[in-house]
Structures are given as structure tokens and as C-alpha cells.
Design an enzyme around this catalytic site. Structure first.
Site, PDB file in Angstrom:
ATOM      1  N   TYR A 137      66.929   0.563  64.626  1.00  0.00           N
ATOM      2  CA  TYR A 137      66.029   1.070  63.587  1.00  0.00           C
ATOM      3  C   TYR A 137      64.912   0.064  63.266  1.00  0.00           C
ATOM      4  CZ  TYR A 137      69.305   4.868  62.651  1.00  0.00           C
ATOM      5  OH  TYR A 137      70.099   5.982  62.766  1.00  0.00           O
ATOM      6  N   GLU A 153      82.567   9.268  57.329  1.00  0.00           N
ATOM      7  CA  GLU A 153      81.841  10.311  58.058  1.00  0.00           C
ATOM      8  C   GLU A 153      82.571  10.694  59.339  1.00  0.00           C
ATOM      9  OE1 GLU A 153      77.295  10.226  56.624  1.00  0.00           O
ATOM     10  OE2 GLU A 153      77.712   8.909  58.332  1.00  0.00           O
ATOM     11  N   ASP A 184      70.670  -5.561  61.119  1.00  0.00           N
ATOM     12  CA  ASP A 184      71.994  -6.138  60.857  1.00  0.00           C
ATOM     13  C   ASP A 184      72.021  -7.656  60.878  1.00  0.00           C
ATOM     14  OD1 ASP A 184      72.993  -3.583  60.651  1.00  0.00           O
ATOM     15  OD2 ASP A 184      73.767  -3.503  62.698  1.00  0.00           O
ATOM     16  N   GLN A 228      68.507   2.606  56.451  1.00  0.00           N
ATOM     17  CA  GLN A 228      67.393   2.736  55.516  1.00  0.00           C
ATOM     18  C   GLN A 228      66.687   1.396  55.287  1.00  0.00           C
ATOM     19  OE1 GLN A 228      66.586   4.316  50.918  1.00  0.00           O
ATOM     20  NE2 GLN A 228      68.563   4.679  51.899  1.00  0.00           N
TER      21      GLN A 228
END
Length: 397
Positions: free
Chosen positions: A14, A170, A297, A314
Site C-alpha cells: 500500500y 475477518e 509496516d 489506511q
């Protein structure tokens, strides 16, 4: 004539992909030589991996070709594995070559954090890449097939998920949805299948609103999940997991989602790190290295409440935007922008048609939260690939 500055971006997660796409947009041609390095020739959508891992969606829907996202006239793409980062030489050693840089962006992602629990590294699987989720899906299906040959081995039908954070919750939501179909396909009594979620913290989804956590656990319990909260895994063996309370759960399937650390190459490069994460400055630079930015990360950002932000997609996306702006500022010798994380809300899926979330001060759950989750995922597709990518992938999210 001065030499064109060289920017090397390590990792197309990301943070890395957003940095590259923003540089592609903001830099003029020949203003900088930008190289993006990634182990695979695709970017995968980490927040979607729990679905193909459980087998409720195809893994192809979680990945996007990097060459379809970047402008090759502005970004050079190198498919390779990073072996070493040499800051003193301003070089990155790849498995098949060397790259020199003036500015470096480290977005190499994370690795499973086992907290020293014996056997986890060797005996547990992780939801962390396209290849690992493909392996998990095939492994789960194989357990049902093996049970048909050895009907006394109920450990084939016992699944243990370590960690009740976002990924763990999830995944078990999707797995619980998949089990009835697997039982039908393999002619297995559903009553024989056991799904355990083990969490050392005193609550599932730590930091989430207690009312929503209760709702999530109730939904998943009704789907057949057994929670072991405030219970640590003491050891993971080839036969199952030993819990701190003395119970041993026999299982041939242990999936660890209980922690992430930064990539080990960061520590090996000499950066001062905590569990592989570097406390970056306000401009996302590594301390003592004005030409090295760390996103995702591998970075550690402290909140105004003096707590580290969790490494989420995010925050990595927002870091990518600011990182690109600061690279442009560094090249043009203009002011840099301080990074300030602004939460746009948090949503966790609980399987088909179910989710929980917080947007601002509003709590959402059930069907509408699930729709919000889809909107968030589709918005990301639009950010990286525009309407064509939304039309291609959006229906799967």
C-alpha cells in the site's frame, strides 16, 4: 548539467504503490529517475486476502498487475527480491543485481511476529501473500478429503486461528461461511467441524468499541466459532496447540494472525528499530537519514496520545501520499509536509453480509457495515487504478 536524482522504492504494498503512483503524477518527465522494486509483478490487496484464504473468493481478485498501474515512461519496474540495504553506500543489493539511489523509500511490508512462541514459525500458516492464502485454501480442502479416508481423525476437521485482531476475525468469518459448503462437497457431518479463535488479550478486536466487539463475537459464535479469549498459545506443535490454561487442542490446521513485525532487512541495515519498525520523524524519514523514507509496516508513528498507530492499510496509504510529496519537496528544495494520520473510519467484516465499523463517532453493524466495507475497498481500487480497475475488480469486493 546536474545529474537526475535517483529514487528507489522497495516494495509495492500500500505505501510503496501509492508513493510510486503519486510521484508518477507529480514529477515532470526527466525530473527524477524512479525505480519500483517488488518481489512479484503484482500488487496484492492485503485487506481482501482473508476471502481467498477461506475459499470464498478467487485469489486472482486480490491482485493487480503492477505494469497496468504505472506509467513505464516515468517509473521503472524491477521484479526482484531485496537482499540487503547499504545506506553507507546508498545502494540496494538485489538477488540479481545492485541499484544505487539518492533517495530511498522502504515499504517492504511486514513479517509474522511470533513473540517467541515455540513451534509457531514451523507449524503455523500465515495470511500474508497470494501464495500463502492459496496454500491455506488448498490445505483446508485437503483436510476434509483426508478425513474421508481416516474418519477417526477429527483433528483434520479442527481449525485453530491464533489472534482475534482484524485479520483473524475477518478470516474466521469467511471460514465459517465456507464450512457448510465444504461439508456438503465432502459429505461430512457439520457437527464434527470445530473452529477455534484463540486470543491472549482480554478481548477480541482490541481497541474496538466493546458493544461492536460483543456483536461480532455473537455473530461468529452463531456461525460455529468457539472463542478462547484471554488465553495465550504456549506452544504450537505438529499435532495442535498447547494453551496457557493447560488445554491442548488437537488440530492439523493452525493459522497465526496474532502479530506483525517489520521486515528483518530494516534491522539488518542498521536502522534503530523495535520489532523491525523504525520510529520515523514527522516527515516519515528514518532518524539520521534525510534521504531514507519508511512507510507501511516498517514504520512506527506515534499518536498524539503517545501510542503507536497500528500498521494498517489506511495509514500506509496516507503515508504514501505524504512520502511522495516530501520526495518532490526534497528534489525541488521546497518545504516538506508533516505526516498527520487522519482516520477515515474502521470496518471489520464478519463474513457474507455482516460487519462492524466506526465512522467518526457513529457505530455501524450488520448489513450496512458490510456495504460500507465494500465501498472502502472499491474506493481503493479507484485510487490506484481508476474506473477501469473498479469495473474489473469491484464486483468481487
Amino acid at each position: 548539467m546536474s545529474r537526475i536524482p535517483r529514487i528507489v522504492i522497495l516494495g509495492a504494498g500500500y505505501g510503496g504503490i501509492i508513493t510510486a503512483l503519486r510521484l508518477q503524477k507529480e514529477l515532470n518527465y526527466n525530473e527524477a529517475d524512479v525505480t519500483l522494486v517488488n518481489k512479484h509483478d503484482y500488487h496484492y490487496i492485503t485487506t481482501h486476502l482473508h476471502m481467498p484464504a477461506a475459499g470464498t473468493d478467487h485469489f486472482e481478485n486480490a491482485r493487480v498487475s503492477i505494469l497496468k498501474l504505472i506509467d513505464e515512461f516515468k517509473i521503472d519496474f524491477v521484479k526482484s527480491t531485496v537482499v540487503q540495504i547499504r545506506t553507507q553506500d546508498k545502494k540496494v543489493i538485489l538477488e540479481d543485481g545492485t541499484l544505487s539511489y539518492d533517495y530511498l523509500v522502504i515499504g517492504l511490508g511486514g513479517e509474522p511476529e511470533t513473540f517467541g512462541i515455540p513451534g509457531l514459525l514451523e507449524n503455523a500458516m500465515n495470511i500474508r501473500s497470494i501464495n500463502t492464502v492459496r496454500h491455506i485454501k488448498e490445505h483446508i480442502e485437503y483436510q476434509f478429503a483426508k478425513y474421508k479416508k481416516e474418519p477417526r481423525r477429527t483433528d483434520y476437521l479442527t481449525f485453530v486461528v491464533g489472534g482475534a485482531g482484524f485479520t483473524g476475525i475477518e478470516f474466521i468469518g469467511e471460514l465459517a461461511d465456507r464450512i457448510p459448503q465444504l461439508c456438503k462437497d465432502f459429505d461430512v457431518d457439520p457437527a464434527l467441524v470445530k473452529v477455534y479463535n484463540v486470543e491472549a488479550a482480554p478481548t477480541a478486536l482490541p481497541g474496538f468499541d466493546p458493544e461492536l466487539v460483543e456483536y461480532a463475537m455473537d455473530v461468529l459464535t452463531k456461525k460455529g466459532v468457539t472463542f478462547k479469549i484471554a488465553t495465550a498459545i504456549k506452544e504450537c506443535t505438529t499435532d495442535g496447540v498447547q494453551l496457557a490454561d493447560g488445554e491442548f487442542i488437537k488440530s492439523q490446521t493452525v493459522i497465526w494472525t496474532g502479530g506483525i513485525r517489520g521486515n528483518r532487512l530494516i534491522e539488518e541495515a542498521g536502522f534503530e528499530a523495535m520489532r523491525g519498525r523504525v520510529k520515523v520523524d514527522e516527515f516519515l524519514r528514518a532518524p539520521g537519514h534525510e534521504n531514507v523514507f519508511i512507510v507501511g509496516d516498517g514504520s512506527l508513528v506515534i499518536s498524539p496520545e503517545n501510542r503507536p498507530y497500528p500498521p494498517t492499510a489506511q495509514i500506509a496509504m496516507q503515508q504514501g501520499v505524504v512520502c511522495a510529496q516530501n520526495l518532490v519537496g526534497s528534489i525541488r528544495n521546497t518545504s516538506l509536509k508533516q505526516f498527520e494520520y487522519k482516520s477515515k473510519g474502521t470496518v471489520a467484516s464478519l463474513g457474507k453480509g455482516e460487519a462492524i465499523g466506526v465512522v467518526g463517532d457513529k457505530k455501524v453493524k450488520g448489513f450496512w457495515a458490510a456495504q460500507l466495507k465494500k465501498m472502502i475497498d472499491i474506493r481503493y481500487l479507484f485510487i490506484i487504478g481508476g474506473i477501469p480497475l473498479v469495473l474489473k475488480k469491484g464486483k468481487f469486493f
